[in-house]
Design a protein around this motif. Sequence first.
Motif, PDB file in Angstrom:
ATOM      1  N   SER A 229      -0.208  -5.500   8.773  1.00 23.37           N
ATOM      2  CA  SER A 229      -1.228  -5.921   7.364  1.00 23.37           C
ATOM      3  C   SER A 229      -0.954  -4.703   6.235  1.00 23.37           C
ATOM      4  CB  SER A 229      -2.361  -5.814   8.264  1.00 23.37           C
ATOM      5  OG  SER A 229      -2.189  -4.320   9.082  1.00 23.37           O
ATOM      6  N   SER A 230      -0.605  -4.166   5.916  1.00 21.03           N
ATOM      7  CA  SER A 230      -0.029  -3.561   4.749  1.00 21.03           C
ATOM      8  C   SER A 230      -0.649  -4.433   3.528  1.00 21.03           C
ATOM      9  CB  SER A 230       0.744  -3.166   4.483  1.00 21.03           C
ATOM     10  OG  SER A 230       2.002  -3.461   4.716  1.00 21.03           O
TER      11      SER A 230
ATOM     12  N   GLN B  99       6.726   7.825   7.231  1.00 15.55           N
ATOM     13  CA  GLN B  99       6.015   7.053   7.919  1.00 15.55           C
ATOM     14  C   GLN B  99       6.022   7.702   8.907  1.00 15.55           C
ATOM     15  OE1 GLN B  99       6.004   3.054   6.780  1.00 15.55           O
ATOM     16  NE2 GLN B  99       5.133   3.915   4.964  1.00 15.55           N
ATOM     17  N   SER B 100       4.767   7.475   9.827  1.00 18.00           N
ATOM     18  CA  SER B 100       5.101   8.238  11.260  1.00 18.00           C
ATOM     19  C   SER B 100       3.725   6.491  11.730  1.00 18.00           C
ATOM     20  CB  SER B 100       3.797   8.568  11.013  1.00 18.00           C
ATOM     21  OG  SER B 100       2.392   9.121  11.322  1.00 18.00           O
TER      22      SER B 100
ATOM     23  N   SER C  78      -8.642   3.443   5.567  1.00 17.20           N
ATOM     24  CA  SER C  78      -8.624   3.196   4.801  1.00 17.20           C
ATOM     25  C   SER C  78      -9.609   3.246   3.846  1.00 17.20           C
ATOM     26  CB  SER C  78      -7.583   1.904   4.938  1.00 17.20           C
ATOM     27  OG  SER C  78      -6.071   3.165   5.128  1.00 17.20           O
ATOM     28  N   ALA C  79     -10.244   1.888   3.887  1.00 17.87           N
ATOM     29  CA  ALA C  79     -11.709   2.191   3.444  1.00 17.87           C
ATOM     30  C   ALA C  79     -12.834   2.438   3.412  1.00 17.87           C
ATOM     31  CB  ALA C  79     -12.798   0.455   4.165  1.00 17.87           C
TER      32      ALA C  79
ATOM     33  N   GLN D 170      -2.159   2.934   6.950  1.00 14.59           N
ATOM     34  CA  GLN D 170      -2.989   4.522   6.296  1.00 14.59           C
ATOM     35  C   GLN D 170      -2.701   5.033   5.457  1.00 14.59           C
ATOM     36  OE1 GLN D 170      -5.390   5.372   9.925  1.00 14.59           O
ATOM     37  NE2 GLN D 170      -6.077   3.545  10.616  1.00 14.59           N
ATOM     38  N   MET D 171      -3.442   4.851   4.240  1.00 15.70           N
ATOM     39  CA  MET D 171      -3.084   5.842   3.061  1.00 15.70           C
ATOM     40  C   MET D 171      -1.175   6.680   2.239  1.00 15.70           C
ATOM     41  SD  MET D 171      -6.154   7.570   2.679  1.00 15.70           S
ATOM     42  CE  MET D 171      -5.492   8.408   1.372  1.00 15.70           C
ATOM     43  N   GLY D 172      -0.711   4.783   3.250  1.00 20.39           N
ATOM     44  CA  GLY D 172       0.788   5.031   3.355  1.00 20.39           C
ATOM     45  C   GLY D 172       1.775   5.587   3.533  1.00 20.39           C
ATOM     46  N   ARG D 173       1.183   6.492   4.961  1.00 20.58           N
ATOM     47  CA  ARG D 173       1.834   7.360   5.544  1.00 20.58           C
ATOM     48  C   ARG D 173       2.170   7.412   7.657  1.00 20.58           C
ATOM     49  NH1 ARG D 173       3.268  12.156   2.465  1.00 20.58           N
ATOM     50  NH2 ARG D 173       4.576  12.494   4.359  1.00 20.58           N
ATOM     51  N   LYS D 174       0.577   6.342   7.284  1.00 19.67           N
ATOM     52  CA  LYS D 174       0.564   6.052   9.228  1.00 19.67           C
ATOM     53  C   LYS D 174       0.332   5.291   9.639  1.00 19.67           C
ATOM     54  CE  LYS D 174      -2.467   7.808  13.174  1.00 19.67           C
ATOM     55  NZ  LYS D 174      -3.465   8.632  13.487  1.00 19.67           N
ATOM     56  N   TRP D 175       1.357   4.274  10.291  1.00 17.95           N
ATOM     57  CA  TRP D 175       0.256   3.111  10.714  1.00 17.95           C
ATOM     58  C   TRP D 175       0.187   3.084  11.951  1.00 17.95           C
ATOM     59  CZ3 TRP D 175       2.183  -1.678   8.945  1.00 17.95           C
ATOM     60  CH2 TRP D 175       2.911  -1.342   7.047  1.00 17.95           C
TER      61      TRP D 175
END
Length: 478
Positions: free
Chosen positions: A252-253, A349-350, A261-262, A324-329
């Motif tokens: 969903s990225s 990523q985590s 994220s929003a 989220q923020m390119g680092r956390k799924w």
Amino acid sequence: MEGKLVERLEAAVARLEALAAGGGISARGLPDSGGDDMSSDPSIVAFEDLMDQFAAKVSGAAEKIGGQVLDVSKLLLEAFSVEKKLLMEIKQTQKPDMAGLAEFLKPLNEVIMKVNSMAEARGSEFINHFKSAAESLSALAWIAYTGKDCGMSMPIAHVEESWQAAEFYNNKVLVEYKTKDPNHVEWAKALKELYLPGLRGYVKSHYPLGPVWNASGKKVSAAPSKAPPSGAPAPPCPPPASHFTSEPSKASSSQPKQGMSAVFQELSSGNVTAGLRKVTDDMKAKNRTDRTGVVSTGEKQTSSTPSTTTPTIKKVAPPKLELQMGRKWAVENHIGNKNLVIDDCDAKQSVYVFGCKDSVLQIQGKVNNITLDKCTKMGVLFKDVVAAFEIVNCNGVEAQCQGSAPTISVDNTSGAQLYLSKDSLEAAITTAKSIDINVLVPGATSDADWAEHPLPQQYIHVYKNGQFETSPVSHSGA
């Protein structure tokens, strides 16, 4: 051997008679390509040997079990038979476009969808058999590989990846029937051998770069569709997916940002105070005359009395699968979703899984760490983690590591099954306030059963020589 030659000669004579009578057009609308002439081709003979050697074992074990397991096994073998016919047609057919390829593969897709419908049905005691067969049949999609830009892995890798997804359910069959019925264990082992080494070895030997089409062969055209309105352009053809029709799972990225994220996106825009109301002095609590700060006895009794007319409704947050923020799924609040997939990830990523129930998540790549929090009956299939795999506040979860994991921790959890690969046997497993934790490791050989090891949950503390010595209570299965 003589019997087979006689059968092939009889089939050839029957085909020649049919050509003389009917003009040589097959039921699919393509010129009859002389499939029997292809029966002596090395790749076709090898595929027949694959079915005789490996598929026959699946059929034999299924006949001993009978019932629904036999039904799904018959469909499985039917799919392999259809693939053999397609391989024979490929040798005399030009490489089609995407729409033509979907039409060409339609017979195979129809069989696979029948198995999928059995796997999606609920209430059967053989659901793990169905899901093993359904997931494994995606390996036959290697025949749709058209090049490095087609969106698929190379044929050999595709077969291996498809079986890895099926093995999650196949292992459940092995564990469930290990001491109950050897016929089911035989079926599960035969199913694995059909793909590894069976189909993988066949593809590696004959089609490592994909099927070879005939540049001077017949053309395949897409099925006729409803004509668009006058003057309107025809809609574009969708690309083929893993089962040729259904859309592949997408991370969903690429979807609009939600949640935090929003919020961060709004903060970065700089216009964060637009639309806010200004708080005046008379709005402040200290200046309001209707708020005295004294609560009467009557008010206390009223507030403490439960309402008998308005039921309490628990709010359920919407499901989420986003980066989220390119680092956390973030994978949250999914219920009954067996097709959660994260395929676009990296080692920085985590993955955080929260509040999911009766779902299955596949992580197709290396990530930094994975955490399961407050999940019930959740399954996780992952490859490699750099730091750790953690299970916290969960109940009845299963996890399979196909690569390496240096650390696995289980905290405040009831019921966890951990399947380790050979590369993850050296993982340090830490448990705290947890019960019913079982670790399954591969056998000494590829044919051996998985070995199950229950982790101790009780300890004995004995005071000796000025200090306490702690030892685990032995388990009968350890």
